[in-house]
Enzyme design. Sequence first.
Site, mmCIF file in Angstrom:
data_model
loop_
_atom_site.group_PDB
_atom_site.id
_atom_site.type_symbol
_atom_site.label_atom_id
_atom_site.label_comp_id
_atom_site.label_asym_id
_atom_site.label_seq_id
_atom_site.Cartn_x
_atom_site.Cartn_y
_atom_site.Cartn_z
ATOM 1 N N ASP A 140 0.891 -1.221 -0.143
ATOM 2 C CA ASP A 140 -0.044 0.061 0.025
ATOM 3 C C ASP A 140 0.576 1.406 0.188
ATOM 4 O O ASP A 140 1.786 1.444 0.624
ATOM 5 C CB ASP A 140 -1.057 0.009 1.367
ATOM 6 C CG ASP A 140 -1.806 1.238 1.466
ATOM 7 O OD1 ASP A 140 -2.452 1.488 0.243
ATOM 8 O OD2 ASP A 140 -1.303 2.164 2.416
ATOM 9 N N GLY A 141 0.457 2.090 -0.949
ATOM 10 C CA GLY A 141 1.331 3.266 -1.176
ATOM 11 C C GLY A 141 1.277 4.361 0.068
ATOM 12 O O GLY A 141 2.467 5.071 0.760
ATOM 13 N N ASP A 158 0.338 7.946 -9.086
ATOM 14 C CA ASP A 158 -0.610 7.570 -10.438
ATOM 15 C C ASP A 158 -1.399 6.520 -9.891
ATOM 16 O O ASP A 158 -1.310 5.337 -9.842
ATOM 17 C CB ASP A 158 0.409 7.038 -11.469
ATOM 18 C CG ASP A 158 -0.436 6.438 -12.705
ATOM 19 O OD1 ASP A 158 -1.386 7.066 -12.656
ATOM 20 O OD2 ASP A 158 0.201 5.679 -13.286
ATOM 21 N N SER A 160 -5.293 5.049 -8.797
ATOM 22 C CA SER A 160 -6.915 4.962 -9.228
ATOM 23 C C SER A 160 -7.582 5.904 -8.372
ATOM 24 O O SER A 160 -7.149 6.939 -7.677
ATOM 25 C CB SER A 160 -7.384 3.704 -9.038
ATOM 26 O OG SER A 160 -6.554 2.939 -8.144
HETATM 27 N N1 AAT Z 1 -1.150 4.917 -15.134
HETATM 28 C C1 AAT Z 1 -2.619 4.159 -15.298
HETATM 29 C C2 AAT Z 1 -3.428 4.851 -14.414
HETATM 30 C C3 AAT Z 1 -3.865 4.769 -13.131
HETATM 31 S S1 AAT Z 1 -3.332 3.201 -12.486
HETATM 32 C C4 AAT Z 1 -3.764 3.247 -10.839
HETATM 33 C C5 AAT Z 1 -2.817 2.428 -9.968
HETATM 34 O O1 AAT Z 1 -2.945 2.444 -8.729
HETATM 35 C C6 AAT Z 1 -3.404 0.758 -10.211
HETATM 36 O O2 AAT Z 1 -2.542 0.083 -10.585
HETATM 37 C C7 AAT Z 1 -3.935 0.623 -8.627
HETATM 38 O O3 AAT Z 1 -3.631 -0.842 -8.373
HETATM 39 C C8 AAT Z 1 -2.942 1.401 -7.886
HETATM 40 N N2 AAT Z 1 -3.164 1.593 -6.608
HETATM 41 C C9 AAT Z 1 -4.547 1.971 -5.990
HETATM 42 N N3 AAT Z 1 -4.470 2.047 -4.717
HETATM 43 C C10 AAT Z 1 -3.199 1.980 -4.237
HETATM 44 C C11 AAT Z 1 -2.580 2.169 -3.079
HETATM 45 N N4 AAT Z 1 -3.294 2.484 -1.878
HETATM 46 N N5 AAT Z 1 -1.244 2.088 -2.766
HETATM 47 C C12 AAT Z 1 -0.467 1.797 -4.144
HETATM 48 N N6 AAT Z 1 -1.034 1.915 -5.294
HETATM 49 C C13 AAT Z 1 -2.446 1.697 -5.556
HETATM 50 C C14 AAT Z 1 -4.738 5.804 -12.560
HETATM 51 C C15 AAT Z 1 -6.037 5.633 -13.418
HETATM 52 C C16 AAT Z 1 -6.922 6.929 -13.034
HETATM 53 C C17 AAT Z 1 -8.482 6.799 -13.335
HETATM 54 C C18 AAT Z 1 -9.152 7.940 -13.689
HETATM 55 N N7 AAT Z 1 -10.453 7.728 -13.634
#
Ligand code: AAT
Length: 285
Positions: A140-141, A158, A160
């Site tokens: 987890d980030g 980057d 979600s």
């Molecule tokens: N480059 C493509 C765009 C993204 S990817 C977002 C990434 O964040 C995903 O791979 C997901 O698994 C990761 N992620 C989600 N939560 C966490 C977390 N807590 N820690 C680390 N990584 C995480 C973004 C798309 C944007 C969409 C806009 N509608």
Amino acid sequence: LVDGWFHERGPLWPGQAFTLQVKEVLYHQKSKFQDVLVFDSETHGRVLVLDGVIQCTQRDEYSYQEMIAHVPLFSHPNPERVLVIGGGDGGVLREIARHPCVKDIVICELDEDVINVSKKYMPFMAKGYDDPRVKVHVMDGAKFMEENQSSFDVIITDSSDPVGPACVLFETPFYRAMHGALREGGIICTQGECVWLHVDLIRPLVNSIKPLFKTVEYAYCTIPSYPSGQIGFIIATKGGEGKGCKAPIREADEGTLKALRYYTPEIHRASFVLPAFARRAIFGE
Ligand code: AAT
């Protein structure tokens, strides 16, 4: 999937849905954290979807990935250590790797399945992992940030959307931890949602981090496959002269500029110019 079309429905864009015609579903499984779908579309190439939300399409991913990486990197005089939170597809790594001054590229992605699926089905982005400077952490980030208060020049989140596992990445404590992990003069650049849909989410976040950072700014790019066709970035600097990131301070070499498909020095400057409604709603100006 209804009648061979994928509809992107979600609580953050109620009453609207972007739709793509599906050619072939290549992968559809639940990971430990989310529903992972990869399909070939009729018009947008290969598409990665997490929990029903489009993360990238082959046709336009470069817009977002180039901008979230090159705006902060070309605003920093000498970025050596760069951290990516999220970004499991590897597209942002691919862009960071274009900077020869960068010595270490660290990525912390929550979901190992996203990394593996991207390596298998989306090599045009996952080739970012091939760079020898890249070190991968799977966790987890937010937790990673608390535990790694070491010194980065640029941190790119980057992430979600703030539904499910990425919620923590849109909260003030995460920004405080990123601030703590930056060197003086360091820059953060985070996925900042869309001015057409989310000013009520963006404004409080921007306001809450203003006391922490020397400058807090907002830029955006156009991207047809994200909700309402745009996505923005929250860009903030720690210490330094307070000039912010509105203009590039390093020149990209000619080869790099030729390879890029969205970012130019002109787009860099233009991306910070907000429509009146958005500037007022986010910054009260
Ligand atoms: N480059 C493509 C765009 C993204 S990817 C977002 C990434 O964040 C995903 O791979 C997901 O698994 C990761 N992620 C989600 N939560 C966490 C977390 N807590 N820690 C680390 N990584 C995480 C973004 C798309 C944007 C969409 C806009 N509608």
